[in-house]
Structure formats: structure tokens, C-alpha cells
Motif scaffolding. Structure first.
Motif, mmCIF file in Angstrom:
data_model
loop_
_atom_site.group_PDB
_atom_site.id
_atom_site.type_symbol
_atom_site.label_atom_id
_atom_site.label_comp_id
_atom_site.label_asym_id
_atom_site.label_seq_id
_atom_site.Cartn_x
_atom_site.Cartn_y
_atom_site.Cartn_z
ATOM 1 N N THR A 1 0.866 -1.173 0.000
ATOM 2 C CA THR A 1 0.000 0.000 0.000
ATOM 3 C C THR A 1 0.907 1.229 0.000
ATOM 4 N N PHE A 2 0.387 2.328 -0.513
ATOM 5 C CA PHE A 2 1.186 3.533 -0.664
ATOM 6 C C PHE A 2 0.436 4.713 -0.066
ATOM 7 N N ARG A 3 1.155 5.561 0.659
ATOM 8 C CA ARG A 3 0.548 6.782 1.145
ATOM 9 C C ARG A 3 0.023 7.587 -0.024
ATOM 10 N N ALA A 4 -1.182 8.083 0.100
ATOM 11 C CA ALA A 4 -1.787 8.819 -1.005
ATOM 12 C C ALA A 4 -0.942 10.025 -1.409
ATOM 13 N N ASP A 5 -0.325 10.693 -0.424
ATOM 14 C CA ASP A 5 0.466 11.879 -0.755
ATOM 15 C C ASP A 5 1.852 11.535 -1.294
ATOM 16 N N ARG A 6 2.185 10.244 -1.355
ATOM 17 C CA ARG A 6 3.467 9.820 -1.907
ATOM 18 C C ARG A 6 3.338 9.326 -3.338
ATOM 19 N N VAL A 7 2.117 9.194 -3.843
ATOM 20 C CA VAL A 7 1.933 8.622 -5.172
ATOM 21 C C VAL A 7 2.629 9.466 -6.235
ATOM 22 N N GLU A 8 2.362 10.775 -6.263
ATOM 23 C CA GLU A 8 2.962 11.615 -7.300
ATOM 24 C C GLU A 8 4.493 11.657 -7.203
ATOM 25 N N PRO A 9 5.085 11.881 -6.005
ATOM 26 C CA PRO A 9 6.551 11.842 -5.921
ATOM 27 C C PRO A 9 7.142 10.508 -6.353
ATOM 28 N N LEU A 10 6.493 9.421 -6.009
ATOM 29 C CA LEU A 10 7.001 8.108 -6.413
ATOM 30 C C LEU A 10 6.928 7.927 -7.927
ATOM 31 N N LEU A 11 5.889 8.482 -8.548
ATOM 32 C CA LEU A 11 5.796 8.378 -10.007
ATOM 33 C C LEU A 11 6.920 9.165 -10.674
ATOM 34 N N HIS A 12 7.245 10.338 -10.139
ATOM 35 C CA HIS A 12 8.368 11.094 -10.688
ATOM 36 C C HIS A 12 9.678 10.344 -10.468
ATOM 37 N N HIS A 13 9.791 9.690 -9.321
ATOM 38 C CA HIS A 13 11.006 8.927 -8.996
ATOM 39 C C HIS A 13 11.155 7.715 -9.913
ATOM 40 N N GLU A 14 10.121 6.909 -9.972
ATOM 41 C CA GLU A 14 10.219 5.634 -10.692
ATOM 42 C C GLU A 14 10.033 5.801 -12.204
ATOM 43 N N VAL A 15 8.967 6.491 -12.599
ATOM 44 C CA VAL A 15 8.691 6.648 -14.031
ATOM 45 C C VAL A 15 9.505 7.807 -14.605
ATOM 46 N N GLY A 16 9.410 8.973 -13.959
ATOM 47 C CA GLY A 16 10.033 10.169 -14.499
ATOM 48 C C GLY A 16 11.549 10.165 -14.456
ATOM 49 N N THR A 17 12.136 9.262 -13.666
ATOM 50 C CA THR A 17 13.601 9.168 -13.623
ATOM 51 C C THR A 17 14.073 7.804 -14.102
ATOM 52 N N HIS A 18 13.707 6.739 -13.400
ATOM 53 C CA HIS A 18 14.253 5.422 -13.745
ATOM 54 C C HIS A 18 13.768 4.925 -15.110
ATOM 55 N N VAL A 19 12.479 5.060 -15.395
ATOM 56 C CA VAL A 19 11.976 4.615 -16.701
ATOM 57 C C VAL A 19 12.445 5.560 -17.803
ATOM 58 N N VAL A 20 12.401 6.848 -17.542
ATOM 59 C CA VAL A 20 12.802 7.826 -18.568
ATOM 60 C C VAL A 20 14.273 7.646 -18.947
ATOM 61 N N THR A 21 15.169 7.507 -17.968
ATOM 62 C CA THR A 21 16.583 7.351 -18.313
ATOM 63 C C THR A 21 16.832 6.011 -19.002
ATOM 64 N N TYR A 22 16.037 4.995 -18.663
ATOM 65 C CA TYR A 22 16.154 3.723 -19.384
ATOM 66 C C TYR A 22 15.779 3.917 -20.850
ATOM 67 N N GLN A 23 14.662 4.578 -21.088
ATOM 68 C CA GLN A 23 14.212 4.764 -22.467
ATOM 69 C C GLN A 23 15.151 5.687 -23.242
ATOM 70 N N ASN A 24 15.689 6.703 -22.591
ATOM 71 C CA ASN A 24 16.672 7.549 -23.264
ATOM 72 C C ASN A 24 17.934 6.750 -23.597
ATOM 73 N N GLY A 25 18.355 5.896 -22.672
ATOM 74 C CA GLY A 25 19.517 5.049 -22.934
ATOM 75 C C GLY A 25 19.274 4.072 -24.064
ATOM 76 N N ALA A 26 18.031 3.595 -24.172
ATOM 77 C CA ALA A 26 17.702 2.626 -25.225
ATOM 78 C C ALA A 26 17.795 3.244 -26.620
ATOM 79 N N ARG A 27 17.736 4.565 -26.708
ATOM 80 C CA ARG A 27 17.839 5.250 -27.995
ATOM 81 C C ARG A 27 19.287 5.569 -28.378
ATOM 82 N N GLN A 28 20.228 5.236 -27.499
ATOM 83 C CA GLN A 28 21.630 5.548 -27.752
ATOM 84 C C GLN A 28 22.353 4.367 -28.406
ATOM 85 N N PRO A 29 23.441 4.637 -29.138
ATOM 86 C CA PRO A 29 24.238 3.535 -29.688
ATOM 87 C C PRO A 29 24.825 2.639 -28.603
ATOM 88 N N LEU A 30 25.208 3.222 -27.461
ATOM 89 C CA LEU A 30 25.749 2.443 -26.344
ATOM 90 C C LEU A 30 24.589 1.952 -25.477
#
Length: 399
Positions: free
Chosen positions: A201-230
Motif C-alpha cells: 500500500t502507498f501513502r496517497a500523498d506519496r503517489v505523485e513523488p514516487l511516479l516522478h522517482h520511478e517513471v520520471g527518472t528510472h523509466v525515462v533514463t532507461y528509455q533515453n539510454g535505449a535510444r543511444q548507440p551504447l
């Protein structure tokens, strides 16, 4: 593909580098250290601990390794890194090979007294200064009142899918992989996929910060890395974890989500690692966090479990250390954009900047939403002016 150091490589010359990069990436994905160090029975272990009236240390189960360490190690050392002519890439690949070899050994050593030594080699010990900062945060920030309102794992998954749809609308082709799993006990991103514990379960007031943490950082940098030659920029250049987690915490800070409760948890993780390295077991760590530092019982449990898992894990110290180092870097003039190219460490900024300037790497495909939300610019300006990690506490009334 161009290479650093002034070398302009032909396709034939770049082929060994691209091949080594692809193989190193595939090998680390195969061993999946993060998933293989996550307990399978977190929810059951908590229930067992409650049944003992919080007096008996829990037993944690880890998943069986689905690879043969000897065979993977053989593949690793059969890589002909010596064929990579460019000195910078040659050095980078050697460092990554050594890191993966240490990961394999650490996974073999799970639940033995040897594991903690491997963990320390991979992530380093917390410095006395970092422990002091953590203790200061715990002393200065009063324990908040109990949180109100939780959301289930299913509701969090719905929010995560909606967040990914925001990115898909702005960046067509942005993948959306969200999975609620019974066999994970921590929220995590693995190979670009967001994995959510079914029992969480997740604190309701932590949902948005966690989305920025997990999706907006970890997923985004993964997808940006996937577009690179390396492709190594998807799994992370050597030692990337500290910078990646620090950047994810910056996303929480600039969106106003690094609240007192969260800061106390980050500080508690450092204190717990320090206690473990001094010989403290689960019960000593749990009782110190709950008693001396006044963490809620469930939070103290969660922090202690993450530190004692597999025989002693020091990784949790990298969160506070990572955000501390990024604050220093931003104050010195480092632009956060370079850290969005993929998963890299602060130590790689010069190399990555050089590759960007030569056109070998591309600018980030996706810019995270957290850079544009209300209040972000003001907090980024504060960071540029110079902040210590102990300055991040803004007080309950200022949010």
C-alpha cells in the motif's frame, strides 16, 4: 560511430565496441542483481514478525538464481575487450566487466558472511560525514503525525499507467510496462518495467513523488539510454546507482515531494547501514530505529529488512549520498540534462559530454515532466545557489 579522444572510427572499427557493449548489457540483464536481491516473502515475513510481538528476527527467502554463475562468468571474460581501440571505451568496458563480475560473486554469496564484503565493494561504505548528516536529519526533523489515506497496489498501478500515458502523448512510442507482482517486495524498475508488489500500500500523498522517482527518472533514463548507440546506458555505466538514485530524489525534491517523512527514511537507511557494518543484527537495527529515532514500527521494519537482506546490504546508503553529490554538482554548474542521456554516474559526465559534442550520443529523447511542474524552477534555482542535504528539510508548514 565516433569515439572520444579525437578518434573518428569507421563502421568496421566501431564494430568491436558495439559488440562488447551489447554483450555486457545482455549479461547484466541476465543476472538481474536488483530482482535477485529482493525478498520473495516480504509480506509473509512481516506477518510472522507481528505474530512474535516484534521480538524474533524474520527469515527472508530469495529467489533461486536462474543462471549458472560459472557459465556467465566465462562469457564475461571471453569478451575481447582488448579489440576496442578507443582508450576511453576500453577503460569503460573493463570497469563494467569488473562490476558485473563482482555482482555475480555477490549473488553467489547471498545468505553467507561473505556477501556483505561484496556489497561493500559494489557500493562503498557510508562516510562519517554522511552518517553525521543522517543523524542530524533524524534529530532535527520531528516525527510527523501518522499519515492519512493509503492506496492499493492496483490503484498505484493505474496511476503509473496514466503517468506513462502522459509521456506517450508527448513522445509517441514511449513504452508503458507496469506489472503488479506477487514475487517482489519493493517497488522497482527492472529493464524499463515498473514492478509493483501486490501486497503493498502507498501513502496517497506519496503517489505523485514516487511516479516522478520511478517513471520520471528510472523509466525515462532507461528509455533515453535505449535510444543511444551504447546500450550499456540502459543498464547503467559502472557505479551509476548512486547518481541514478540521487537524481530520482532530486525529482521528488523539485516537485515538493521530499517531505519530512521521506527525509527521515533516507537518513534512517544510512544509520541502519552504519549499525549493520558495526555488527548490529536485525533486532538491534529495528529497535534503534523505532526507539531512539522514533520511526513508525512498519517503517523501521522496512528499513532494517533492506539492510540485512542476503547477509548485509550497504546499497541503501547511496540514496542520501547520491542526492548530496548531485547537490554539490549542480552548485558547481553541472546541468542535469546530461544525466538524462541514460543511466550514468557523475564521474562519467566529461566522457558523455564529449560523446554528445561529437554526435556519437544523442541528446535525451524524453525530458521528464518533473522539470516543468509548478515550483520546480524555484527549487532548481535554490540548488544552483548551493544546498546541503540537511537544507532540504523545509518544515511541515512550508509545503
Amino acid at each position: 560511430m565516433g569515439t572520444p579522444g579525437g578518434v573518428t572510427a569507421s563502421t568496421q572499427e566501431s564494430e568491436p565496441a558495439l559488440s562488447i557493449d551489447a554483450r555486457l548489457t545482455a549479461i547484466e540483464r541476465q543476472i538481474d542483481p536488483l530482482l535477485n536481491l529482493t525478498p520473495l516473502n516480504g509480506a509473509e515475513a512481516w506477518d510472522d514478525f507481528k505474530r512474535t510481538d516484534f521480538t524474533v528476527a524474520p527469515t527472508l527467502r530469495l529467489r533461486e538464481l536462474d543462471f549458472d554463475p560459472d557459465l556467465v562468468r566465462r562469457d564475461l571474460y571471453n569478451l575481447e575487450i582488448e579489440d576496442v581501440a578507443d582508450p576511453a571505451l576500453h577503460s569503460l568496458f573493463r570497469a563494467k566487466r569488473d562490476e558485473i563480475a563482482r555482482q555475480i560473486t555477490a549473488l553467489e554469496d547471498r545468505d553467507t558472511t561473505k556477501f556483505v564484503h561484496g556489497s561493500r565493494q559494489l557500493f562503498g561504505d557510508p562516510s562519517a560525514g554522511l552518517v553525521s548528516s543522517a543523524e542530524q536529519l533524524l534529530a532535527d526533523i520531528p516525527p510527523p503525525a501518522p499519515a492519512r489515506g493509503n492506496v492499493t497496489s492496483g490503484a498505484f498501478a493505474d496511476a503509473a499507467r496514466a503517468e506513462m500515458e502522459h509521456y506517450r502523448a508527448a513522445y509517441p512510442g514511449f513504452p508503458a510496462h507496469v506489472e503488479v507482482r506477487e514475487d517482489v517486495s519493493e517497488l522497482m524498475v527492472s529493464a524499463g518495467q515498473l514492478l509493483i508488489p501486490a501486497s503493498a500500500t502507498f501513502r496517497a500523498d506519496r503517489v505523485e513523488p514516487l511516479l516522478h522517482h520511478e517513471v520520471g527518472t528510472h523509466v525515462v533514463t532507461y528509455q533515453n539510454g535505449a535510444r543511444q548507440p551504447l546500450k550499456m546506458l540502459t543498464i547503467g555505466l559502472p557505479g551509476y546507482d548512486e547518481t541514478q538514485e540521487g537524481l530520482a530524489l532530486i525529482s521528488e525534491y523539485v516537485t515538493g515531494g521530499l517531505d519530512p517523512r521521506r527525509l527521515r527514511v533516507l537518513a534512517a537507511r544510512v544509520v541502519a547501514v552504519d549499525l549493520m557494518l558495526a555488527g548490529g543484527g536485525f533486532m538491534e537495527i529495528f529497535e534503534t530505529l523505532e526507539g531512539k529515532h522514533r520511526l513508525p514500527r512498519r517503517t523501521a521494519w522496512s528499513v532494517a529488512i533492506r539492510v540485512v537482506v542476503a547477509g548485509g546490504m550497504v546499497r541503501d546508503a547511496i540514496y542520501l549520498r547520491g542526492i548530496s553529490r548531485i547537490l554539490e554538482a549542480v552548485a558547481s554548474g553541472v546541468d542535469l540534462d546530461v544525466l538524462l542521456v541514460g543511466k550514468l554516474a557523475l564521474d562519467h559526465i566529461d566522457l558523455v559530454q564529449d560523446l554528445l559534442e561529437r554526435g556519437v550520443l544523442e541528446p535525451p529523447w524524453v525530458r521528464p515532466r518533473w522539470l516543468e511542474v509548478s515550483g520546480a524552477r524555484e527549487r532548481l534555482d535554490r540548488m544552483a545557489g548551493g544546498l546541503q542535504v540537511t537544507d532540504l528539510y523545509e518544515g511541515e508548514g512550508e509545503r
